[in-house]
Design an enzyme around this catalytic site. Sequence first.
Site, PDB file in Angstrom:
ATOM      1  N   GLY A 201     -20.772  24.711 114.768  1.00  0.00           N
ATOM      2  CA  GLY A 201     -22.100  24.506 115.338  1.00  0.00           C
ATOM      3  C   GLY A 201     -22.988  25.701 115.120  1.00  0.00           C
ATOM      4  N   PRO A 202     -24.293  25.553 115.376  1.00  0.00           N
ATOM      5  CG  PRO A 202     -26.371  24.538 115.451  1.00  0.00           C
ATOM      6  CD  PRO A 202     -24.941  24.315 115.805  1.00  0.00           C
ATOM      7  N   GLY A 204     -25.082  30.225 119.277  1.00  0.00           N
ATOM      8  CA  GLY A 204     -25.577  30.114 120.645  1.00  0.00           C
ATOM      9  C   GLY A 204     -25.364  28.785 121.321  1.00  0.00           C
ATOM     10  CB  THR A 205     -24.224  25.515 120.227  1.00  0.00           C
ATOM     11  OG1 THR A 205     -23.249  25.933 119.280  1.00  0.00           O
ATOM     12  CG2 THR A 205     -25.540  25.289 119.509  1.00  0.00           C
ATOM     13  N   GLY A 206     -22.419  27.596 122.406  1.00  0.00           N
ATOM     14  CA  GLY A 206     -21.343  27.627 123.401  1.00  0.00           C
ATOM     15  C   GLY A 206     -19.957  27.443 122.837  1.00  0.00           C
ATOM     16  CE  LYS A 207     -19.982  28.469 116.839  1.00  0.00           C
ATOM     17  NZ  LYS A 207     -21.430  28.569 117.162  1.00  0.00           N
ATOM     18  CB  THR A 208     -17.361  32.171 122.308  1.00  0.00           C
ATOM     19  OG1 THR A 208     -17.615  32.464 120.934  1.00  0.00           O
ATOM     20  CG2 THR A 208     -16.382  33.186 122.866  1.00  0.00           C
ATOM     21  CD  GLU A 425     -54.324  29.097 117.757  1.00  0.00           C
ATOM     22  OE1 GLU A 425     -53.626  28.084 118.029  1.00  0.00           O
ATOM     23  OE2 GLU A 425     -53.993  29.914 116.877  1.00  0.00           O
ATOM     24  CG  ASP A 501     -50.954  27.110 110.943  1.00  0.00           C
ATOM     25  OD1 ASP A 501     -49.970  27.178 111.696  1.00  0.00           O
ATOM     26  OD2 ASP A 501     -52.105  27.409 111.294  1.00  0.00           O
TER      27      ASP A 501
END
Length: 620
Positions: A201-202, A204-208, A425, A501
Amino acid sequence: MGMQDDRQARWNVIYWMLALFALLWFQTAWHTARSVEEVPYSEFVEALEAGEVAEVVVSDTTVTGRLKAPRPDGRSYLVAARVEPDLARELAKYGVRYSRVVENTLLRDILSWVVPTALFFGVWFFFFRRLAEKQGLGGFMNVGKSRAKVYVEKDTGVTFADVAGVDEAKAELQEIVNFLKNPADYGRLGARMPKGVLLVGPPGTGKTLLAKAVAGEAKVPFFSISGSEFVEMFVGVGAARVRDLFEQARGKAPAIIFIDELDALGRARGVAGPVGGHDEREQTLNQLLVEMDGFDSSSGLVILAATNRPEILDPALLRAGRFDRQVLVDRPDKAGRVQILRVHTRKIRLAPDVDLDQVAALTTGFSGADLANLCNEAALVATRRGADEVTLADFTAAVERIVAGLEKKNRVLNPREREVVAFHEMGHALVALSLPGADPVHKVSIIPRGIGALGYTIQRPTEDRFLMTRQELEHKIMVLLGGRAAEKLVFDQLSTGAADDLAKVTDIARDMVTRYGMVDELGYIAFEPQRAQFLDVPGYSSGGCAVAPATQERIDRAVHDIVMGAFARTVELLARHRDVLERGARELLKRETLDEAALRELTAGLRADAPAAGAAGTPA
């Protein structure tokens, strides 16, 4: 066998010879103790004067006399430490007992050599070790030892209750926990426990976190190590550490081995490797492959590994029998983000008006680590303003800080620049509010933020999207071109403010042509290979497919037509609503920030006059 018998026979002979010598020494010492009596020198002189001594033997330090008749205790010899004759005659006048003590200096002599030598080597070893640590050599004795951190179940401090937003991955790993808890129950039909589970997974997704939760739930020892900790400057160290790691884990089975950042160790062999010489990383990988083949799954040893670059792993690692399962730990959807926010706001004092669904809607694409950082930033924002509770406005400010950067209050723009930024903007916001199906605009600001942002427009998606049509992509391009179109319409000049942009617009348009097959003239053909799933890895997804020069020219023309067609429609849209554009820009210059309510009031009834949906979806 013959060599072993000879060695045994030799040992028996030596043993009996040592026993014989010990027996002789014991008999001699026993005989001496029974027949010789040690007495003071004065008593020896008295025996001489009494005529009891028949024979005297004198050495440098002692005097031994043989008695004419044994004493009642059976002793027939007297031994005394010798005293100098002159001193003996002088002491005899006083009728006192006197003797000489023979001083034993063996210990002192040994220490006089041993202590300085030990001190020298101790100081040398201390400074050498400090130097070795500075040079990164470490301890030579422990160089082949595994550096895995071992946690018992109470040390991980993480269970599945602490993991949210990845329900599918939790369900996959729950089965591993049940295997470790009840191996007999799961093996009753002949099933075996998976040897390895690869968490993909990318960042910071919580693998550890998931791996620690598995150890906490299964209540087994947890060996945690990073893939980069195996390889050192010495050849063979990595392989030795792999062996040592598996030996320790087998000794504590059932157990879990977790290898984080597996791509540092398991990169495909032969890809960008050294030309000639010896590759230490390849030897370490080979040893890991051998160890994973060698252990029995019934012993209760499970390997968990995590990577965000599965496309570069060696195929031998991914085959069945090594990493049997690959579990996807993806970025959470909106419901998952709400669950993650609930976990991270347990220790935060929230205001009653905070709706986590609204916060989750603001954070599309955020990973679990991003959401944890968001909660912390929101609490810090509330703390800085001296509040007692964290409000929704604090979460919005935290999102702005993470997405757009820190406010640059000391960056003062001249009036002309502020006016250009305001129309730019407001152009983005007006196009987004006019097009059907576009994400609602949450906030518009001309306060400079981050490194290069002079203003920003935040849109809040109403739902997670996994498929997009050509019309929706063209609407997205029109929103991105809204700033440039407003500058062109109002000032008839172009500035450098639309650089980011234009880069995004070009990427979307090129993907529409080369990856999604959305131009009928070119056919439903992918002119670029599928990109890496999680990270764009150089050498894997940027090579492109070989196309003819004429086809490449048609691709470039199609991209140009998509962008310029969208730009023309954007200018037309803003021209129809120029009064709203100028009114919104003036309000933005006065207030610097417009929220969703203010924008809704400014653009009331705007969507009713929006262009027809088919206008934005005409073929390029």
